[in-house]
Design an enzyme around this catalytic site. Structure first.
Site, PDB file in Angstrom:
ATOM      1  N   HIS B  62       0.822  -1.213   0.000  1.00 58.58           N
ATOM      2  CA  HIS B  62       0.000   0.000   0.000  1.00 58.58           C
ATOM      3  C   HIS B  62       0.854   1.260   0.000  1.00 58.58           C
ATOM      4  CE1 HIS B  62       0.174   0.915   4.405  1.00 58.58           C
ATOM      5  NE2 HIS B  62       0.204  -0.389   4.560  1.00 58.58           N
ATOM      6  N   ASP B 170       5.948   1.987   6.868  1.00 58.15           N
ATOM      7  CA  ASP B 170       4.708   1.247   6.679  1.00 58.15           C
ATOM      8  C   ASP B 170       3.845   2.072   5.735  1.00 58.15           C
ATOM      9  OD1 ASP B 170       2.245   0.010   6.853  1.00 58.15           O
ATOM     10  OD2 ASP B 170       1.901   0.524   8.947  1.00 58.15           O
ATOM     11  N   GLU B 200      -5.042   1.790   2.620  1.00 56.54           N
ATOM     12  CA  GLU B 200      -5.021   0.628   3.496  1.00 56.54           C
ATOM     13  C   GLU B 200      -5.244   1.048   4.940  1.00 56.54           C
ATOM     14  OE1 GLU B 200      -3.385  -2.578   6.134  1.00 56.54           O
ATOM     15  OE2 GLU B 200      -2.763  -0.484   6.023  1.00 56.54           O
ATOM     16  N   GLU B 201      -4.634   2.189   5.320  1.00 52.45           N
ATOM     17  CA  GLU B 201      -4.621   2.595   6.723  1.00 52.45           C
ATOM     18  C   GLU B 201      -5.996   3.036   7.238  1.00 52.45           C
ATOM     19  OE1 GLU B 201      -2.328   1.870   8.519  1.00 52.45           O
ATOM     20  OE2 GLU B 201      -0.432   1.916   7.424  1.00 52.45           O
ATOM     21  N   HIS B 309       3.391   3.723  12.621  1.00 51.89           N
ATOM     22  CA  HIS B 309       2.247   4.594  12.919  1.00 51.89           C
ATOM     23  C   HIS B 309       2.652   5.779  13.786  1.00 51.89           C
ATOM     24  CE1 HIS B 309      -1.301   1.938  11.543  1.00 51.89           C
ATOM     25  NE2 HIS B 309      -0.196   1.537  10.954  1.00 51.89           N
TER      26      HIS B 309
END
Lengths: 341, 334
Positions: B62, B170, B200-201, B309
């Site tokens: 992603h 990420d 995606e997140e 994150h």
């Protein structure tokens, strides 16, 4: 470019906030300030406690401008075998603002990278989710440095690695408490260097204010001044119950209260009026939390005044000031000295 | 290897605002694959045809990262905002951010001196925090930003020793692996689809769209995953450990990985002597679940990372390299 002196205030602010100078370790930043100040002084020297004093000679009354040059930092308190360390604050940190910051660990052979790690939400239990960050749980990851094991020692200093930036007339940067005041003094010195005045001016960049060690007192003792203006920062754009809101961008505050001398404060206010320098009033009925008290009660006493630059987010990795306020402070200082007979 | 990771992580691409990332990837892979196309939803897909064809394998990474969106412009010129994806409020205080294309600001936090008693001892709520872009009024701020603008972290990429420190690893780590695989040339029998996906997140849903379009026989989600290998967690709670190679997932939130794919990945690693680890926790989810729900068996391979994150995360270069090796070997055996 500034409209009244040749040194660019924004550049100076970014420059002096880019050098780490925790309490007790101000040498490097004071060296940088001395490099600039030697062009505007007859003499520069260091006090036994490390403060930098620069002098513009004169035959009239002696006046000192004081700004502390140290900033808050951390110390290494614990080292784990797998490359993590714990910290404790040197000065008044809020541990809530240091998670996920890059830091420098200052070892005797130079600085090493560290990052303040934080558990990702995926791995947190309900209990961890509620924890307020504190020194018992915050940790610094130094595993990336191949030599961390040999170099890092308990007691090494740690500083947050944020870089200042400018947005219009606003500067966001670390350590603006109190480097903004240092810059105001530099700008004042530059202005006074071209002026023919009676007063003898002592520009003092002092050490260890943040831990209450006051390098300002010994500088006061040595210089035997009659008047002293302490320049520090004050909370801007915040609501304080019972006080008027001090606004960023509307000039320095002139403090009234027992830490200041009423006649001298009146002098400064008159100067502000005469030269059209915007100021704000700040009433401090008790202790000021600055070096002013120490300057006031040295030798036979000093006629003090406290001028503060409005600053938001004090003691955070990014603090905020308005460039114009720093320049107005410099003007106020310079003309306050120039008008002394 | 690692040709693109610096630029990839420094690009801004919170969920729904992946444009810069997509354009960058597109510009770098064009000419190196048989086909590149962008679908209606913003996913970018590249096809590398196999020697024999027939079977289709899809690799998913992603493009989006966690970030924020401006929700209000306040009278005093500050901006209210809300997270795009899961960002713990404790990692964002006093961080530099960029709003929209290039407006720099900070997430301000009240000085400790002014927090009294209970306030000092509690975690602030998102709605209490403001982004300060230096504007002194609403009208001044409105000249620069608008409600709905994306907000990104600004951490600069840095390599120290064997480690990489950056924001958005990420899943730009996954994007980078796909790009490096394309660059290196994958010599597979099957057709390989490289899918750089959006959003995606904020809750994976776009794989469904891809499934309709591509009908692949097998999917592998390439992720950058949690580790927890620090003093705050007992070892038995770690999910991965940096330095132990790619993490192969057997199960995560809402999905038990296809046994066939899982076994194949493990066998490939063992046969080729590639250092690997099993992901030791089943927390967190990936796009694999959505593919599986649509009937495409999916596996998950991840680069282990610390502090995802947040504005600043960390991986090891050898883990990245071993993940690359595992994927390349796997593809070339299909």
């Amino acid at each position: 470019m500034s409209n009244f002196t040749s040194l660019d205030t924004k550049e100076l602010l970014l420059k002096v906030t880019s050098i780490p100078g925790p309490s007790g370790y101000e040498d490097e930043v004071l060296g940088e300030i001395e490099n600039v100040m030697k062009d505007y002084s007859n003499e520069c020297f260091r006090t036994p406690l490390g403060s930098l004093v620069c002098v513009k000679k004169g035959k009239g009354p002696k006046i000192g401008f004081f700004a502390h040059a140290d900033q808050i930092a951390f110390l290494v308190t614990k080292i784990y075998e797998d490359g993590f360390i714990r910290l404790s604050g040197v000065g008044g940190w809020d541990p809530k603002v240091i998670a996920s910051q890059k830091v420098w660990v200052h070892t005797k052979n130079g600085k090493l990278r560290g990052i303040v790690g934080f558990m990702p939400p995926h791995l947190q239990t309900t209990e961890e989710y509620k924890k307020v960050p504190d020194y018992d749980h915050l940790f610094v990851d130094v595993t990336m440095n191949p030599n961390w094991k040999e170099e890092i020692l308990i007691g090494d200093l740690v500083t947050v690695d944020t870089k200042g930036f400018v947005n219009g007339d606003i500067v966001f940067a670390p350590a603006l408490d109190n480097r903004a005041s240092c810059v105001a003094i530099i700008k004042a010195a530059e202005l006074l260097w071209r002026m023919n005045i009676d007063a003898e001016v002592y520009y003092v960049f002092s050490t260890q204010e943040e831990i209450g060690g006051s390098g300002a007192r010994s500088a006061t003792y040595i210089s035997e001044i009659e008047y002293g203006i302490v320049i520090d920062v004050t909370h801007g754009d915040e609501d304080l119950p019972g006080f008027p809101k001090i606004k960023i961008g509307e000039g320095p505050t002139v403090v009234v209260g027992p830490v200041t001398n009423r006649k001298f404060v009146e002098h400064i206010k008159t100067v502000a009026g005469k030269y059209n320098i915007r100021t704000q009033v700040e009433a401090i009925p008790g202790r000021s939390g600055t070096d002013t008290e120490d300057v006031q009660f040295t030798r036979n006493g000093v006629k003090t005044s406290l001028v503060s630059i409005p600053l938001r987010y004090m003691h955070n990795p990014y603090e905020k000031v308005c460039v114009k306020d720093v320049e107005d402070t410099a003007k106020l200082l310079a003309f306050s000295a120039a008008e002394l007979q | 290897m690692l040709t693109f990771l610096r630029e990839l992580t420094e690009l801004k691409g919170p969920s729904g605002f992946e444009d810069d990332v997509r354009e960058y990837i597109k510009s770098k892979i064009e000419g190196k694959v048989d086909e590149v196309f962008e679908d209606r939803m913003g996913n970018l897909i590249a096809l590398k045809k196999g020697k024999t064809g027939g079977k289709k394998i899809l690799l998913d990474a992603h493009m989006d990262e966690v970030g924020f969106m401006v929700t209000n412009i306040n009278e005093d010129g500050t901006l209210s905002f809300a997270p795009l994806g899961g960002v713990d409020v404790r990692v964002i205080l006093s961080k530099k951010v960029v709003v929209g294309k290039d407006v720099m600001g900070i997430i301000g936090y009240k000085a400790a001196h002014l927090q009294h008693g209970e306030d000092y001892a509690r975690i602030p709520k998102y709605y209490e925090l403001k982004i300060d872009i230096g504007a002194s009024s609403k009208s001044e701020a409105e000249k620069k930003v608008a409600i709905g603008d994306p907000v990104s972290f600004t951490t600069e990429y840095e390599e120290v020793g064997d480690y990489i420190i950056a924001k958005a690893l990420d899943d730009r780590g996954g994007c980078s692996l796909l790009m490096d695989l394309i660059d290196d040339g994958v010599d597979a029998n099957c057709d390989v689809y490289f899918a750089f996906t959006v959003q995606e997140e904020t809750g994976p849903k776009w794989p469904v769209i891809l499934m309709e379009q591509l009908k692949a026989d097998m999917v592998i989600a390439i992720e950058t995953t949690t580790s927890g290998d620090d003093p705050e967690l007992e070892k038995y709670l770690w999910s991965t450990h940096l330095g132990d190679g790619p993490a192969i997932t057997f199960m995560h939130r809402g999905y038990v990985v296809s046994k066939e794919i899982f076994d194949k990945l493990v066998e490939t690693a063992k046969e080729s002597n590639i250092k690997f680890q099993y992901k030791m926790r089943t927390v967190g989810g990936t796009n694999a679940r959505r593919y599986a729900m649509g009937g495409m068996p999916a596996g998950v391979v991840s680069i282990p990372a610390r502090y995802i994150h947040s504005p600043i995360s960390e991986i090891r270069k050898d883990d990245y390299e071993n993940t690359f090796k595992l994927l390349k070997t796997f593809l070339e055996s299909e």
